[in-house]
Design a protein around this motif. Structure first.
Motif, PDB file in Angstrom:
ATOM      1  N   LEU A   1      43.277  40.230  37.381  1.00 39.10           N
ATOM      2  CA  LEU A   1      41.948  40.397  37.972  1.00 39.10           C
ATOM      3  C   LEU A   1      42.005  40.235  39.482  1.00 39.10           C
ATOM      4  O   LEU A   1      41.322  40.944  40.234  1.00 39.10           O
ATOM      5  CB  LEU A   1      40.977  39.386  37.350  1.00 39.10           C
ATOM      6  N   LYS A   2      42.846  39.267  39.959  1.00 39.51           N
ATOM      7  CA  LYS A   2      42.986  39.072  41.408  1.00 39.51           C
ATOM      8  C   LYS A   2      43.603  40.303  42.057  1.00 39.51           C
ATOM      9  O   LYS A   2      43.162  40.763  43.125  1.00 39.51           O
ATOM     10  CB  LYS A   2      43.838  37.838  41.678  1.00 39.51           C
ATOM     11  N   ASN A   3      44.650  40.863  41.392  1.00 38.19           N
ATOM     12  CA  ASN A   3      45.271  42.085  41.925  1.00 38.19           C
ATOM     13  C   ASN A   3      44.274  43.242  41.948  1.00 38.19           C
ATOM     14  O   ASN A   3      44.237  44.040  42.895  1.00 38.19           O
ATOM     15  CB  ASN A   3      46.491  42.459  41.092  1.00 38.19           C
ATOM     16  N   THR A   4      43.484  43.325  40.893  1.00 36.29           N
ATOM     17  CA  THR A   4      42.465  44.376  40.851  1.00 36.29           C
ATOM     18  C   THR A   4      41.462  44.205  41.984  1.00 36.29           C
ATOM     19  O   THR A   4      41.027  45.187  42.622  1.00 36.29           O
ATOM     20  CB  THR A   4      41.735  44.332  39.500  1.00 36.29           C
ATOM     21  N   LYS A   5      41.108  42.973  42.252  1.00 36.84           N
ATOM     22  CA  LYS A   5      40.180  42.703  43.358  1.00 36.84           C
ATOM     23  C   LYS A   5      40.804  43.097  44.691  1.00 36.84           C
ATOM     24  O   LYS A   5      40.134  43.693  45.558  1.00 36.84           O
ATOM     25  CB  LYS A   5      39.813  41.221  43.346  1.00 36.84           C
ATOM     26  N   ASP A   6      42.119  42.793  44.866  1.00 36.40           N
ATOM     27  CA  ASP A   6      42.802  43.174  46.103  1.00 36.40           C
ATOM     28  C   ASP A   6      42.854  44.689  46.250  1.00 36.40           C
ATOM     29  O   ASP A   6      42.640  45.238  47.349  1.00 36.40           O
ATOM     30  CB  ASP A   6      44.220  42.590  46.117  1.00 36.40           C
ATOM     31  N   ILE A   7      43.153  45.375  45.135  1.00 34.58           N
ATOM     32  CA  ILE A   7      43.211  46.845  45.175  1.00 34.58           C
ATOM     33  C   ILE A   7      41.841  47.419  45.551  1.00 34.58           C
ATOM     34  O   ILE A   7      41.732  48.351  46.358  1.00 34.58           O
ATOM     35  CB  ILE A   7      43.686  47.395  43.816  1.00 34.58           C
ATOM     36  N   THR A   8      40.810  46.843  44.979  1.00 32.69           N
ATOM     37  CA  THR A   8      39.461  47.302  45.304  1.00 32.69           C
ATOM     38  C   THR A   8      39.140  47.071  46.764  1.00 32.69           C
ATOM     39  O   THR A   8      38.527  47.915  47.432  1.00 32.69           O
ATOM     40  CB  THR A   8      38.443  46.562  44.417  1.00 32.69           C
ATOM     41  N   SER A   9      39.574  45.939  47.286  1.00 36.75           N
ATOM     42  CA  SER A   9      39.350  45.643  48.702  1.00 36.75           C
ATOM     43  C   SER A   9      40.096  46.634  49.585  1.00 36.75           C
ATOM     44  O   SER A   9      39.555  47.137  50.578  1.00 36.75           O
ATOM     45  CB  SER A   9      39.788  44.212  49.006  1.00 36.75           C
ATOM     46  N   ASN A  10      41.354  46.943  49.228  1.00 30.86           N
ATOM     47  CA  ASN A  10      42.130  47.920  50.001  1.00 30.86           C
ATOM     48  C   ASN A  10      41.488  49.299  49.948  1.00 30.86           C
ATOM     49  O   ASN A  10      41.426  50.025  50.954  1.00 30.86           O
ATOM     50  CB  ASN A  10      43.567  47.983  49.481  1.00 30.86           C
ATOM     51  N   LEU A  11      41.020  49.677  48.763  1.00 30.00           N
ATOM     52  CA  LEU A  11      40.332  50.970  48.637  1.00 30.00           C
ATOM     53  C   LEU A  11      39.087  51.002  49.508  1.00 30.00           C
ATOM     54  O   LEU A  11      38.748  52.034  50.100  1.00 30.00           O
ATOM     55  CB  LEU A  11      39.970  51.228  47.176  1.00 30.00           C
ATOM     56  N   SER A  12      38.401  49.866  49.580  1.00 30.61           N
ATOM     57  CA  SER A  12      37.212  49.798  50.426  1.00 30.61           C
ATOM     58  C   SER A  12      37.593  49.984  51.892  1.00 30.61           C
ATOM     59  O   SER A  12      36.899  50.680  52.649  1.00 30.61           O
ATOM     60  CB  SER A  12      36.500  48.464  50.212  1.00 30.61           C
ATOM     61  N   LYS A  13      38.729  49.366  52.306  1.00 24.78           N
ATOM     62  CA  LYS A  13      39.183  49.531  53.682  1.00 24.78           C
ATOM     63  C   LYS A  13      39.562  50.973  53.969  1.00 24.78           C
ATOM     64  O   LYS A  13      39.254  51.522  55.035  1.00 24.78           O
ATOM     65  CB  LYS A  13      40.380  48.608  53.946  1.00 24.78           C
ATOM     66  N   VAL A  14      40.266  51.584  52.995  1.00 25.46           N
ATOM     67  CA  VAL A  14      40.631  52.995  53.166  1.00 25.46           C
ATOM     68  C   VAL A  14      39.388  53.863  53.284  1.00 25.46           C
ATOM     69  O   VAL A  14      39.315  54.788  54.099  1.00 25.46           O
ATOM     70  CB  VAL A  14      41.523  53.452  51.994  1.00 25.46           C
ATOM     71  N   SER A  15      38.401  53.544  52.477  1.00 24.21           N
ATOM     72  CA  SER A  15      37.152  54.292  52.536  1.00 24.21           C
ATOM     73  C   SER A  15      36.478  54.129  53.887  1.00 24.21           C
ATOM     74  O   SER A  15      35.963  55.084  54.472  1.00 24.21           O
ATOM     75  CB  SER A  15      36.219  53.823  51.417  1.00 24.21           C
ATOM     76  N   ASP A  16      36.503  52.892  54.412  1.00 24.95           N
ATOM     77  CA  ASP A  16      35.932  52.662  55.748  1.00 24.95           C
ATOM     78  C   ASP A  16      36.697  53.441  56.804  1.00 24.95           C
ATOM     79  O   ASP A  16      36.096  54.000  57.739  1.00 24.95           O
ATOM     80  CB  ASP A  16      35.948  51.170  56.068  1.00 24.95           C
TER      81      ASP A  16
ATOM     82  N   ASN B   1      47.358  34.302  27.425  1.00 17.61           N
ATOM     83  CA  ASN B   1      47.580  35.121  28.623  1.00 17.61           C
ATOM     84  C   ASN B   1      46.441  34.955  29.629  1.00 17.61           C
ATOM     85  O   ASN B   1      46.149  35.875  30.407  1.00 17.61           O
ATOM     86  CB  ASN B   1      47.703  36.598  28.237  1.00 17.61           C
ATOM     87  N   GLN B   2      45.808  33.826  29.590  1.00 15.19           N
ATOM     88  CA  GLN B   2      44.674  33.610  30.487  1.00 15.19           C
ATOM     89  C   GLN B   2      45.121  33.644  31.943  1.00 15.19           C
ATOM     90  O   GLN B   2      44.448  34.232  32.797  1.00 15.19           O
ATOM     91  CB  GLN B   2      44.008  32.267  30.150  1.00 15.19           C
ATOM     92  N   GLN B   3      46.281  33.008  32.242  1.00 18.12           N
ATOM     93  CA  GLN B   3      46.773  32.985  33.614  1.00 18.12           C
ATOM     94  C   GLN B   3      47.126  34.386  34.090  1.00 18.12           C
ATOM     95  O   GLN B   3      46.820  34.780  35.222  1.00 18.12           O
ATOM     96  CB  GLN B   3      47.996  32.059  33.704  1.00 18.12           C
ATOM     97  N   ASN B   4      47.778  35.162  33.192  1.00 22.23           N
ATOM     98  CA  ASN B   4      48.121  36.543  33.547  1.00 22.23           C
ATOM     99  C   ASN B   4      46.866  37.381  33.792  1.00 22.23           C
ATOM    100  O   ASN B   4      46.838  38.226  34.700  1.00 22.23           O
ATOM    101  CB  ASN B   4      48.961  37.176  32.449  1.00 22.23           C
ATOM    102  N   LEU B   5      45.858  37.134  32.989  1.00 23.76           N
ATOM    103  CA  LEU B   5      44.611  37.865  33.180  1.00 23.76           C
ATOM    104  C   LEU B   5      43.977  37.531  34.525  1.00 23.76           C
ATOM    105  O   LEU B   5      43.427  38.411  35.209  1.00 23.76           O
ATOM    106  CB  LEU B   5      43.636  37.540  32.037  1.00 23.76           C
ATOM    107  N   LYS B   6      44.079  36.254  34.913  1.00 22.51           N
ATOM    108  CA  LYS B   6      43.529  35.866  36.216  1.00 22.51           C
ATOM    109  C   LYS B   6      44.277  36.571  37.339  1.00 22.51           C
ATOM    110  O   LYS B   6      43.671  37.080  38.302  1.00 22.51           O
ATOM    111  CB  LYS B   6      43.632  34.354  36.377  1.00 22.51           C
ATOM    112  N   VAL B   7      45.628  36.629  37.214  1.00 20.32           N
ATOM    113  CA  VAL B   7      46.423  37.307  38.237  1.00 20.32           C
ATOM    114  C   VAL B   7      46.077  38.795  38.284  1.00 20.32           C
ATOM    115  O   VAL B   7      45.923  39.399  39.356  1.00 20.32           O
ATOM    116  CB  VAL B   7      47.928  37.102  37.956  1.00 20.32           C
TER     117      VAL B   7
END
Length: 331
Positions: free
Chosen positions: A212-227, A204-210
């Motif tokens: 992690l990427k989604n988690t990174k996107d969510i974190t980025s969106n949360l950062s934008k919301v925070s801004d 499930n390495q590929q799924n884990l990469k996806v």
């Protein structure tokens, strides 16, 4: 000179030489003149014997003559050592005579530790004695407490081992062996589990990469919301909320007071009673209108005048019932 005289002279010389040699070997030189004699008392002498050397500042100045027991009952067992000092070096009665051992192999000797204060010591005086502990004696004194502690430790260790032997019987040993076997099985299961987890991660390495990427996107969106939240004027929102609460408080105060029609309607009982009475009268009027429409409405095609209303017995009874109901409602 006759032969007999020569023989006698030789014998006398031999006797004198023997006496001088014997005393010389004992440490007393007859040619040095009269020696001074002193006494010292000790509780133990540590290997001191007759003819032991007496030194003063490291120089041999005499020898031990005699060692006897003290016959005084109070000091029974003490030893009195008599020694001669052939040197004319003077020292006071406060001087100390110390028993010491020059080396671990040699016997003990006496050392005079001179003191020059006070009265000068003369022949026949008794001086103060002390004993210097040798290396082996000092080591022995230090080893004795250590030996006692070691013995206590050995006893405790023996007790501990006895307890361990009692605990480690056949059943206990078998239980320990079983526990070790179970532990080995648990370790084997852990290895299998870890291997399975590794395989799962690889699959499930590929799924884990996806993920992690989604988690990174969510974190980025949360950062934008925070801004965005940081850019919102929170003070204006709070100020408006406070104004709204103040207006609501003022409205509540007016409702609770007698000011205005709504406040009077809420707080004035007389207004409520009047409205209730008017409602009852309107209800009576509507009921009477249904029962006697002619009393209120007159219609004639030929212009006939309306007759005055005369209630009959049934209507009289109905009116009385209405009056009773009105009284009950008022009560």
């Amino acid at each position: 000179m006759t032969k007999e005289l020569k023989t006698g002279a030789v014998v006398i010389i031999i006797v004198i030489a023997f006496i001088w040699g014997f005393n010389f070997l004992k440490g007393h030189d007859l040619l040095d003149g009269e020696a001074r004699s002193f006494n010292v008392e000790y509780t133990k002498i540590g290997g001191l014997n007759k003819a032991s050397a007496v030194t003063l500042n490291g120089l041999k100045v005499g020898k031990v003559n005699d060692i006897v027991f003290n016959k005084t009952p109070e000091k029974r067992g003490h030893l009195i050592v008599s020694f001669n000092v052939e040197s004319d070096f003077e020292f006071s009665k406060k001087s100390i005579v110390r028993i010491y051992s020059p080396n671990p192999i040699a016997g003990s000797s006496l050392a005079i530790v001179p003191n020059y204060e006070g009265e000068i010591a003369v022949s026949g005086d008794t001086l103060v004695g002390e004993m210097e502990e040798s290396l082996f004696t000092s080591i022995g004194e230090r080893l004795d407490p250590l030996q006692q502690k070691i013995e206590k430790v050995i006893v405790r260790a023996d007790t501990l081992f006895s307890g361990v032997n009692k605990i480690l019987n056949d059943d206990t040993i078998e239980g320990v062996n079983t526990s070790v076997s179970n532990l080995a099985g648990i370790i084997s299961d852990l290895r299998t589990t870890i291997s399975t987890v590794n395989t799962l991660i690889l699959d499930n390495q590929q799924n884990l990469k996806v993920t992690l990427k989604n988690t990174k996107d969510i974190t980025s969106n949360l950062s934008k919301v925070s801004d965005s939240l940081t850019m919102v004027n929170i003070n204006d929102i709070v100020r408006k909320a406070e104004n709204t609460v103040d207006n609501f408080n003022q409205l509540s105060m007016k409702l609770n007071s007698d000011e205005g029609s709504i406040g009077k309607l809420v707080n004035d009982d007389a207004l409520y009673n009047n409205i209730e009475a008017a409602t009852k009268e309107l209800e009576e009027l509507l009921r009477d209108l249904k029962l006697n429409p002619k009393r209120y409405v007159h219609f004639s095609l030929f212009g006939k005048k309306a007759k005055p209303f005369t209630p009959n017995a049934q209507q009289s009874e109905l009116i009385e019932d209405l009056k009773e109901e009105i009284k009950e409602l008022k009560q």
